[in-house]
Design a protein around this motif. Structure first.
Motif, PDB file in Angstrom:
ATOM      1  N   ARG A   1      86.837 -42.729  35.801  1.00  0.00           N
ATOM      2  CA  ARG A   1      85.565 -42.023  35.692  1.00  0.00           C
ATOM      3  C   ARG A   1      84.824 -42.447  34.423  1.00  0.00           C
ATOM      4  O   ARG A   1      85.416 -42.607  33.354  1.00  0.00           O
ATOM      5  CB  ARG A   1      85.818 -40.510  35.674  1.00  0.00           C
ATOM      6  N   VAL A   2      83.544 -42.629  34.570  1.00  0.00           N
ATOM      7  CA  VAL A   2      82.669 -42.936  33.427  1.00  0.00           C
ATOM      8  C   VAL A   2      81.407 -42.072  33.528  1.00  0.00           C
ATOM      9  O   VAL A   2      81.073 -41.567  34.607  1.00  0.00           O
ATOM     10  CB  VAL A   2      82.260 -44.428  33.396  1.00  0.00           C
ATOM     11  N   ILE A   3      80.745 -41.931  32.382  1.00  0.00           N
ATOM     12  CA  ILE A   3      79.528 -41.107  32.355  1.00  0.00           C
ATOM     13  C   ILE A   3      78.381 -41.895  32.966  1.00  0.00           C
ATOM     14  O   ILE A   3      78.116 -43.041  32.569  1.00  0.00           O
ATOM     15  CB  ILE A   3      79.195 -40.676  30.919  1.00  0.00           C
ATOM     16  N   THR A   4      77.707 -41.319  33.945  1.00  0.00           N
ATOM     17  CA  THR A   4      76.595 -42.004  34.590  1.00  0.00           C
ATOM     18  C   THR A   4      75.242 -41.346  34.300  1.00  0.00           C
ATOM     19  O   THR A   4      74.225 -42.021  34.281  1.00  0.00           O
ATOM     20  CB  THR A   4      76.795 -42.047  36.115  1.00  0.00           C
ATOM     21  N   VAL A   5      75.274 -40.015  34.107  1.00  0.00           N
ATOM     22  CA  VAL A   5      73.986 -39.335  33.897  1.00  0.00           C
ATOM     23  C   VAL A   5      74.096 -38.372  32.723  1.00  0.00           C
ATOM     24  O   VAL A   5      75.051 -37.606  32.620  1.00  0.00           O
ATOM     25  CB  VAL A   5      73.558 -38.562  35.165  1.00  0.00           C
ATOM     26  N   VAL A   6      73.113 -38.430  31.809  1.00  0.00           N
ATOM     27  CA  VAL A   6      72.957 -37.427  30.761  1.00  0.00           C
ATOM     28  C   VAL A   6      71.672 -36.676  31.074  1.00  0.00           C
ATOM     29  O   VAL A   6      70.586 -37.243  31.041  1.00  0.00           O
ATOM     30  CB  VAL A   6      72.893 -38.085  29.367  1.00  0.00           C
ATOM     31  N   ASN A   7      71.818 -35.403  31.431  1.00  0.00           N
ATOM     32  CA  ASN A   7      70.683 -34.622  31.921  1.00  0.00           C
ATOM     33  C   ASN A   7      70.541 -33.355  31.079  1.00  0.00           C
ATOM     34  O   ASN A   7      71.196 -32.366  31.311  1.00  0.00           O
ATOM     35  CB  ASN A   7      70.926 -34.274  33.403  1.00  0.00           C
ATOM     36  N   LEU A   8      69.686 -33.416  30.050  1.00  0.00           N
ATOM     37  CA  LEU A   8      69.589 -32.318  29.077  1.00  0.00           C
ATOM     38  C   LEU A   8      68.135 -31.867  28.895  1.00  0.00           C
ATOM     39  O   LEU A   8      67.591 -31.880  27.783  1.00  0.00           O
ATOM     40  CB  LEU A   8      70.157 -32.768  27.718  1.00  0.00           C
ATOM     41  N   PRO A   9      67.474 -31.449  29.966  1.00  0.00           N
ATOM     42  CA  PRO A   9      66.077 -31.035  29.809  1.00  0.00           C
ATOM     43  C   PRO A   9      65.971 -29.664  29.155  1.00  0.00           C
ATOM     44  O   PRO A   9      66.800 -28.783  29.414  1.00  0.00           O
ATOM     45  CB  PRO A   9      65.561 -30.976  31.258  1.00  0.00           C
ATOM     46  N   SER A  10      64.975 -29.496  28.270  1.00  0.00           N
ATOM     47  CA  SER A  10      64.639 -28.198  27.648  1.00  0.00           C
ATOM     48  C   SER A  10      65.863 -27.503  27.067  1.00  0.00           C
ATOM     49  O   SER A  10      66.105 -26.327  27.293  1.00  0.00           O
ATOM     50  CB  SER A  10      63.975 -27.273  28.679  1.00  0.00           C
ATOM     51  N   MET A  11      66.669 -28.246  26.310  1.00  0.00           N
ATOM     52  CA  MET A  11      67.882 -27.672  25.727  1.00  0.00           C
ATOM     53  C   MET A  11      67.680 -27.293  24.259  1.00  0.00           C
ATOM     54  O   MET A  11      68.636 -26.935  23.573  1.00  0.00           O
ATOM     55  CB  MET A  11      69.038 -28.675  25.826  1.00  0.00           C
ATOM     56  N   GLY A  12      66.471 -27.394  23.768  1.00  0.00           N
ATOM     57  CA  GLY A  12      66.226 -27.049  22.362  1.00  0.00           C
ATOM     58  C   GLY A  12      66.863 -28.024  21.390  1.00  0.00           C
ATOM     59  O   GLY A  12      67.157 -27.651  20.256  1.00  0.00           O
ATOM     60  N   LEU A  13      67.086 -29.237  21.807  1.00  0.00           N
ATOM     61  CA  LEU A  13      67.737 -30.227  20.940  1.00  0.00           C
ATOM     62  C   LEU A  13      66.740 -30.727  19.911  1.00  0.00           C
ATOM     63  O   LEU A  13      65.621 -31.108  20.237  1.00  0.00           O
ATOM     64  CB  LEU A  13      68.255 -31.400  21.782  1.00  0.00           C
ATOM     65  N   ASP A  14      67.173 -30.726  18.653  1.00  0.00           N
ATOM     66  CA  ASP A  14      66.282 -31.083  17.562  1.00  0.00           C
ATOM     67  C   ASP A  14      66.996 -32.099  16.686  1.00  0.00           C
ATOM     68  O   ASP A  14      67.997 -31.776  16.053  1.00  0.00           O
ATOM     69  CB  ASP A  14      65.951 -29.798  16.769  1.00  0.00           C
ATOM     70  N   GLY A  15      66.471 -33.302  16.651  1.00  0.00           N
ATOM     71  CA  GLY A  15      67.112 -34.324  15.837  1.00  0.00           C
ATOM     72  C   GLY A  15      66.687 -35.703  16.286  1.00  0.00           C
ATOM     73  O   GLY A  15      65.731 -35.847  17.045  1.00  0.00           O
ATOM     74  N   PRO A  16      67.398 -36.713  15.828  1.00  0.00           N
ATOM     75  CA  PRO A  16      66.978 -38.079  16.166  1.00  0.00           C
ATOM     76  C   PRO A  16      67.501 -38.512  17.547  1.00  0.00           C
ATOM     77  O   PRO A  16      68.476 -37.963  18.054  1.00  0.00           O
ATOM     78  CB  PRO A  16      67.609 -38.918  15.059  1.00  0.00           C
ATOM     79  N   LEU A  17      66.792 -39.453  18.123  1.00  0.00           N
ATOM     80  CA  LEU A  17      67.245 -40.065  19.377  1.00  0.00           C
ATOM     81  C   LEU A  17      68.135 -41.275  19.073  1.00  0.00           C
ATOM     82  O   LEU A  17      69.107 -41.540  19.779  1.00  0.00           O
ATOM     83  CB  LEU A  17      66.007 -40.509  20.185  1.00  0.00           C
ATOM     84  N   HIS A  18      67.810 -41.943  17.965  1.00  0.00           N
ATOM     85  CA  HIS A  18      68.474 -43.242  17.731  1.00  0.00           C
ATOM     86  C   HIS A  18      69.931 -43.106  17.331  1.00  0.00           C
ATOM     87  O   HIS A  18      70.645 -44.094  17.250  1.00  0.00           O
ATOM     88  CB  HIS A  18      67.695 -44.046  16.685  1.00  0.00           C
ATOM     89  N   THR A  19      70.397 -41.882  17.083  1.00  0.00           N
ATOM     90  CA  THR A  19      71.817 -41.735  16.741  1.00  0.00           C
ATOM     91  C   THR A  19      72.712 -41.764  17.984  1.00  0.00           C
ATOM     92  O   THR A  19      73.933 -41.686  17.866  1.00  0.00           O
ATOM     93  CB  THR A  19      72.050 -40.441  15.935  1.00  0.00           C
ATOM     94  N   ILE A  20      72.117 -41.839  19.171  1.00  0.00           N
ATOM     95  CA  ILE A  20      72.939 -42.134  20.356  1.00  0.00           C
ATOM     96  C   ILE A  20      73.189 -43.647  20.343  1.00  0.00           C
ATOM     97  O   ILE A  20      72.245 -44.436  20.381  1.00  0.00           O
ATOM     98  CB  ILE A  20      72.216 -41.789  21.684  1.00  0.00           C
ATOM     99  N   ASN A  21      74.436 -44.019  20.282  1.00  0.00           N
ATOM    100  CA  ASN A  21      74.776 -45.446  20.356  1.00  0.00           C
ATOM    101  C   ASN A  21      74.873 -45.836  21.827  1.00  0.00           C
ATOM    102  O   ASN A  21      75.933 -45.799  22.444  1.00  0.00           O
ATOM    103  CB  ASN A  21      76.092 -45.695  19.629  1.00  0.00           C
ATOM    104  N   PHE A  22      73.727 -46.205  22.395  1.00  0.00           N
ATOM    105  CA  PHE A  22      73.659 -46.425  23.835  1.00  0.00           C
ATOM    106  C   PHE A  22      74.587 -47.541  24.302  1.00  0.00           C
ATOM    107  O   PHE A  22      75.033 -47.547  25.446  1.00  0.00           O
ATOM    108  CB  PHE A  22      72.217 -46.726  24.265  1.00  0.00           C
ATOM    109  N   SER A  23      74.890 -48.497  23.401  1.00  0.00           N
ATOM    110  CA  SER A  23      75.764 -49.593  23.834  1.00  0.00           C
ATOM    111  C   SER A  23      77.159 -49.084  24.173  1.00  0.00           C
ATOM    112  O   SER A  23      77.908 -49.758  24.880  1.00  0.00           O
ATOM    113  CB  SER A  23      75.817 -50.697  22.770  1.00  0.00           C
TER     114      SER A  23
END
Lengths: 847, 197
Positions: free
Chosen positions: A74-96
């Motif tokens: 199993r691997v992660i295929t979808v990250v679905n976090l709409p309207s979760m009040g997340l506050d911070g940077p996007l670039h700290t996700i290491n997409f690679s």
């Protein structure tokens, strides 16, 4: 409204991804390492309460918003976090570290920073949605490496720069939503290569240039929204190829030329919005082919011609906005067949003739706005059949006849017929929020149950011929905000008909025949800014409670029969800009508290029985531009503090009182004042020479006082009519018609001009007299020698010797004296710097 | 969705203002929007009313046309919009002692009924538009205490000769040049010494 399509489609796509995330490729990273990538990101967020389930002890596949593939590995295929009040940077996700990702939905959070380059390693990504965040930077050209991407939604962020041409390579794209960012530059021609595109939304950016022809290649397109940009040129005819288009919006741009007739080919179109461009020419007849159309919005253009009859084919039409154009002709009766219609706004055009009675068939119509046209024929009574109608605005036409009685007891909430030629009586309307009848010839009684529904906020019936009482239902109508019943023939006792209105801001009942006393309840209307009941028959005193309405900016009770003293509380009304109590029988003194009215611009207490001394505190009301205290019994001296009211401009009228003492020289500081009336008092002494500084004075009246001495020698007075000065003890000089001051010249310190002039004149006269005397002496000697003798003549000729020129010379000389005098005194606006200013008087005797 | 909603809201607002107001109210409301009004003196300027005649600081004639704008000492900042030139019946434009900046719009020259133009003690810059010379009715022109530059246009000075101008105060600006005045009429001109006459 166009966005509904994208909003419907995107979650659909996401659902597709969730169900079918059978991942084809072997994952290069483990689930555990993918979980660590996400936990690292979580740690970088400022607010992460909503990610409580993200916990190293559980499988990431059980975390909220995470979907994994259904395979054994199993691997992660979808990250679905709409309207979760997340506050911070996007670039700290290491997409690679998440190479298996197919869907990423982070919409409506507060994620900032730029789009990280690592995102371009997501070669499996199908959907990328970060709508409604704070993402900055530009779209890198490398975005085109996301070759499987079908949906890209970056709307509502702060992304700027141009739209990269490389987007044209992303031929898998179905949805491209870039609205509400700071994109500039032109729309790349290459967008036309995205042959699968279904929705293209570039609205609310700063895009310029013309609309590329190539957009006509996007034949799968169902939504095209380019509104709120700076696009110019004409709408390209190639748009007619977009056979699948449901919504076309290019509103709020600067498109020119006419609407292409070929748009009539877009037969599936539901919404067409070209609002707010510079489109000219007629509405093409072919618009009538768009039979699926529900919304036709062509408002705010320069469209000409008449409303095409072909619109009768648009049987699904519910919104028709053609306002603010130059559309002429009549309203087609066929519009009455469009039974789905809900909103019609044809205002601000040149429509003439009648309102078709067929509109009465529009049972679903809620808003009908036909204001600012040239409609003239009476209102058809069938309009009352529109059972859903909430707003009817027929204002600013030339409609005659009456308001049909059939409107009585209808559910109408807003009715405006302002500025027409309507006559007759008004039906008994009962459930209104707003009733605007002003500027007509309406008569009869005001509708008695106008506030029976308890919702009435705006009631305007000014400038009509209504008579009879104030409507009964107004007394407890606490919803009222604004009432204008002025300039009618209303009668009855005011005291009984008004209650307490917590929301009332403005009421004007002036120019009626209302009687009775002022109710203390007005003081409880705490939001009242204007209370105007002038020119009625009010009697009794002004209730002290009125001082509680501290937001009052205008209080006009002029021309009534009010008596008694002003309540002390009145001076609590510190917001007053205008106070008019003129033409009543008010009495007593003005207290020193009047100086608290710091915002007062106009004060009129004329035509009353006020007495006593005017308090010197009046000088604190520095905003005053007009003061009228005439025709009272004020006495004592005029406070010199009037001279501090340097903004006085319109009028200072203290006439018809019993003022005594001198005219304060400080009035000379009122350099903006145009009219000064001090007549009919007991003022004594001289007119202060400082009054010649009143540069703006166009009328002065000091007549009928006890003034004496010379009129000051200023430009205004030299040309002044004698009537300004008559009826005094002994004014003299300067003004034509006044006697010359026979005795010694005045010794006022500031009369340098006069003194200098007199000195020069005296010197000249002495000189000429001497010369003449000498000449005459010689002549006489000669005559005596010749034996002839003449009498008279010669002595007069000396006195008349070129008198006009001598006068001019004196005036020129005094000009110089005047300049010197001003600079020396330092009171005429001289400055500390070298750029001193001076007053120059150019004068010449006018014949 | 957010952005589309905002856009739609904007459209909705535009509709509300345009549909329900009149030309002069529109103009003054645009001017209100162009100003900063820290003291809220323009609070009563409601564009949905049938005309601006019941607004504070506005005076109309009997035909409901604006004849006075009285906003001296009002704490306003921002510029003057050219559309003010379309208040065709305006007689008094009193905007003295504010923080109004920018240039004097040439369109003010279209105010052919103007009696008094009081813009003194502001932060106006740029030239005095020669179009002001079209206002033959102008009696009072007070522009002192700004940062106006250039020369005083001949057409404006000609108002002394051909119009009604009785008071002109242009002192305390950055103006230069020559004032050529008429000796035929009685006029007060206040100016800086660096302007020769």
């Amino acid at each position: 409204m166009e966005s509904f399509f994208s909003q419907k489609s995107l979650p659909g796509l996401l659902l597709l991804l969730l169900v079918f995330s059978v991942y084809p490729k072997p994952a290069s990273t483990s689930l555990a390492s993918q979980g660590r990538v996400l936990l690292q990101w979580k740690a970088s967020l400022r607010s992460q309460q909503s990610l409580r389930s993200w916990n190293p002890s559980t499988s990431p596949c059980n975390w909220s918003g995470i979907t994994c593939s259904l395979r054994r590995h199993r691997v992660i295929t979808v990250v679905n976090l709409p309207s979760m009040g997340l506050d911070g940077p996007l670039h700290t996700i290491n997409f690679s570290g998440l190479p298996s990702l197919t869907g990423l939905n982070l919409m409506f959070n507060r994620l900032g920073g730029e789009i990280p380059p690592s995102i371009f390693t997501l070669s499996e990504l199908i959907s990328f949605d970060v709508q409604g965040n704070d993402i900055t930077g530009t779209i890198p050209a490398r975005i085109s490496s996301l070759t499987k991407l079908r949906s890209l939604n970056l709307s509502g962020n702060k992304i700027s720069g141009s739209i990269p041409l490389s987007l044209g390579n992303m031929t898998s794209l179905d949805f491209l939503i870039l609205s509400g960012n700071g994109f500039s530059g032109s729309i790349p021609e290459e967008i036309g290569d995205l042959q699968n595109l279904q929705e293209l939304d570039l609205s609310a950016n700063f895009l310029t240039g013309s609309i590329p022809q190539s957009l006509g290649n996007l034949t799968q397109l169902s939504l095209l929204d380019l509104s709120l940009n700076h696009l110019y040129g004409s709408a390209p005819p190639s748009l007619a190829n977009l056979q699948n288009l449901l919504v076309l919006s290019i509103s709020n741009n600067t498109l020119t030329a006419s609407i292409p007739a070929s748009l009539g080919n877009l037969t599936r179109l539901i919404k067409l919005n070209l609002w707010g461009n510079h489109l000219s020419g007629p509405i093409p007849h072919e618009v009538g082919n768009l039979v699926q159309m529900t919304n036709l919005v062509l408002a705010h253009n320069s469209l000409l011609g008449s409303i095409p009859l072909s619109l009768r084919n648009l049987s699904k039409l519910s919104t028709l906005y053609l306002f603010n154009n130059h559309i002429s002709g009549t309203i087609p009766a066929e519009l009455g067949n469009l039974v789905e219609m809900r909103d019609i706004d044809l205002s601000h055009n040149l429509l003439t003739g009648f309102i078709p009675s067929t509109l009465g068939n529009l049972a679903r119509l809620r808003n009908l706005i036909l204001s600012y046209n040239e409609l003239s024929v009476p209102i058809p009574s069938s309009l009352a059949n529109m059972t859903s109608l909430i707003l009817l605005d027929l204002s600013n036409n030339q409609i005659s006849g009456c308001i049909p009685p059939s409107f009585a007891n209808r559910s109408l909430e807003e009715l405006s017929v302002i500025n027409n030629s309507l006559s007759g009586s008004v039906p008994n309307l009962t459930s209104l929020v707003s009733l605007k009848l002003a500027y007509n010839d309406l008569s009869g009684h005001l509708p008695p149950d106008v506030c029976r529904g308890g919702k009435l906020q705006h009631f305007t019936a000014a400038y009509n011929k209504f008579h009879g009482p104030i409507p009964e239902s107004l007394r407890n109508c606490s919803s009222l905000v604004r009432v204008r019943l002025d300039r009618n023939n209303l009668t009855g006792d005011l005291f009984d008909h008004f209650g307490v209105y917590p929301n009332m801001r403005y009421i004007d009942l002036s120019y009626n025949r209302l009687s009775g006393m002022l109710s203390p309840k007005w003081g409880s209307c705490s939001n009242l800014t204007s209370l105007r009941i002038s020119n009625n028959r009010l009697n009794g005193t002004i209730p002290s409670e009125i001082g509680q309405s501290t937001r009052l900016g205008a209080l006009d009770l002029s021309s009534n029969h009010l008596v008694g003293e002003l309540p002390k509380n009145l001076y609590n009304l510190i917001s007053l800009i205008e106070l008019n109590l003129s033409s009543n029988q008010l009495s007593g003194e003005l207290p020193s508290e009047i100086g608290k009215l710091l915002k007062l611009k106009r004060l009129d207490v004329s035509g009353n029985n006020f007495s006593g001394v005017i308090p010197r505190e009046i000088g604190g009301c520095k905003q005053l531009i007009s003061v009228d205290m005439s025709t009272n019994s004020f006495s004592g001296s005029i406070p010199y503090e009037f001279g501090q009211l340097v903004d006085l401009q319109e009028l200072l009228d203290l006439s018809q009182n019993s003022f005594s003492g001198h005219i304060p020289s400080q009035l000379g500081q009122l350099t903006l004042l145009q009219i000064l009336n001090l007549s009919h008092n007991n003022l004594a002494g001289r007119i202060p020479p400082s009054l010649i500084n009143m540069a703006s004075l166009s009328a002065l009246d000091v007549s009928h006082n006890e003034l004496e001495g010379p009129v000051p020698d200023g430009q205004l007075f030299r040309r002044a009519p004698m009537e300004w000065f008559t009826g005094n003890r002994g004014l003299c000089d300067v003004v034509a018609g006044l006697p010359s001051c026979s005795s010694s010249p005045p010794r006022g310190a500031s009369n340098v001009i006069f003194l200098s002039g007199m000195a020069v004149l005296g010197a000249l006269l002495l000189f000429f007299r001497f010369v003449g005397f000498a000449a005459q002496l010689m002549k006489r000697r000669k005559q005596i020698a010749n034996g002839t003798s003449q009498t008279g003549g010669a002595a007069f000729s000396i006195r008349n010797f070129d008198g006009g020129d001598a006068y001019d010379e004196i005036i020129k000389a005094t000009e110089n004296f005047d300049d010197k005098y001003c600079i020396g005194k330092g009171g005429c606006g001289s400055k500390e710097t070298t750029a001193f200013s001076f007053t120059e008087l150019h004068c010449q005797q006018e014949k | 969705m957010k952005i589309q909603h905002i856009a739609f809201l904007l459209l909705g607002l535009a509709s509300a203002t345009v549909v329900k107001c009149n030309v002069e109210g529109d103009i003054l409301y645009s001017q209100k929007k162009a100003w900063k009004d820290p003291n809220n003196v323009l609070q009563s300027w409601d564009p949905t009313l049938v005309n601006p005649c019941t607004w504070f600081h506005i005076t109309c004639n009997n035909e409901n046309s604006v004849i006075r704008v009285d906003l001296g000492n009002a704490g306003l900042s921002g510029g003057l919009i050219p559309e003010l030139g379309r208040l065709t019946q305006l007689q008094y434009l009193e905007l003295y002692a504010n923080n109004i900046s920018g240039s004097i719009p040439a369109q003010l020259g279209k105010l052919t009924k103007l009696v008094s133009l009081d813009l003194y003690h502001n932060q106006l810059s740029g030239p005095i538009p020669s179009s002001l010379g079209n206002i033959k009715s102008l009696k009072y022109l007070r522009l002192n205490g700004n940062g106006l530059s250039g020369i005083i246009p001949k057409k404006v000075l000609d108002l002394v000769l051909t119009g009604n101008l009785t008071e002109m105060n242009v002192s305390d600006n950055e103006l230069f040049g020559t004032i050529r005045t008429s000796k035929k009429r009685v006029t007060t001109i206040t100016q800086d010494a660096k302007i020769s006459s």
